[in-house]
Write an enzyme that holds these catalytic residues in place. Sequence first.
Site, short mmCIF file in Angstrom:
data_model
loop_
_atom_site.label_atom_id
_atom_site.label_comp_id
_atom_site.label_asym_id
_atom_site.label_seq_id
_atom_site.Cartn_x
_atom_site.Cartn_y
_atom_site.Cartn_z
N HIS A 159 0.83 -1.20 0.00
CA HIS A 159 0.00 0.00 0.00
C HIS A 159 0.87 1.26 0.00
O HIS A 159 0.67 2.17 -0.81
CB HIS A 159 -0.92 -0.02 1.24
CG HIS A 159 -1.74 1.20 1.42
ND1 HIS A 159 -3.04 1.29 0.99
CD2 HIS A 159 -1.45 2.41 2.00
CE1 HIS A 159 -3.52 2.50 1.29
NE2 HIS A 159 -2.57 3.19 1.90
N GLU A 160 1.85 1.30 0.88
CA GLU A 160 2.71 2.49 0.98
C GLU A 160 3.55 2.68 -0.29
O GLU A 160 3.73 3.81 -0.75
CB GLU A 160 3.60 2.41 2.22
CG GLU A 160 2.83 2.44 3.53
CD GLU A 160 1.86 3.60 3.65
OE1 GLU A 160 2.15 4.71 3.15
OE2 GLU A 160 0.79 3.41 4.27
N HIS A 201 1.71 4.55 -2.87
CA HIS A 201 1.83 6.01 -2.74
C HIS A 201 3.15 6.49 -3.33
O HIS A 201 3.20 7.54 -3.98
CB HIS A 201 1.73 6.44 -1.27
CG HIS A 201 0.38 6.26 -0.66
ND1 HIS A 201 -0.79 6.63 -1.27
CD2 HIS A 201 0.03 5.73 0.54
CE1 HIS A 201 -1.81 6.36 -0.49
NE2 HIS A 201 -1.35 5.79 0.62
#
Length: 176
Positions: free
Chosen positions: A115-116, A119
């Site tokens: 998920h990170e 980004h």
Amino acid sequence: MLADQLAALNTHYASSYISFDLVNITRTVNRIWATSDTPAEQLAMKRALRQGGYGALNIYFMTSVTDEDSGGAVNGQCPFPTTVRPGSDEFYSDGCMVLHEKVPGGRSEGTTATHEVGHWFGLLHTFQGGCTGAGDRVDDTPAERTPSRGCNITRDTCPNQQGYDPVTNFMDYSPG
């Protein structure tokens, strides 16, 4: 656990033809950095530990991660890509911080880092802007009004839009 995390990242991004190679692992014991809760402490840590150019992904596994905007505890944090000057604060601020227990074998299957890293690639959350927003900035992701906290695959917070909520998308908040 770090090898398992790398394998998880490569599995999770394989359908996008993205893969990662492990270049180096360093271990640093520093109580202040491991629990840094201010942008200044985080920047000091990243200045000391960062390796490679701006295109090199650095992931820092920490005992706690604090969101620099809200000041609250989070599972991870990673800045969006931007244009930077080598040696600037923005250059050193790059890199993902992930709660150490969110690696495979901990309390997760490595999805927090996935998920990170999303980004880091410039992806927003799937629910960004609600039913009329840009979502994660990927055209085929269905609209979602709010983040999900479970894996109800028939959840539909935007019934006037095509598709169910993307609860299995790594850029949502569903557990994984």
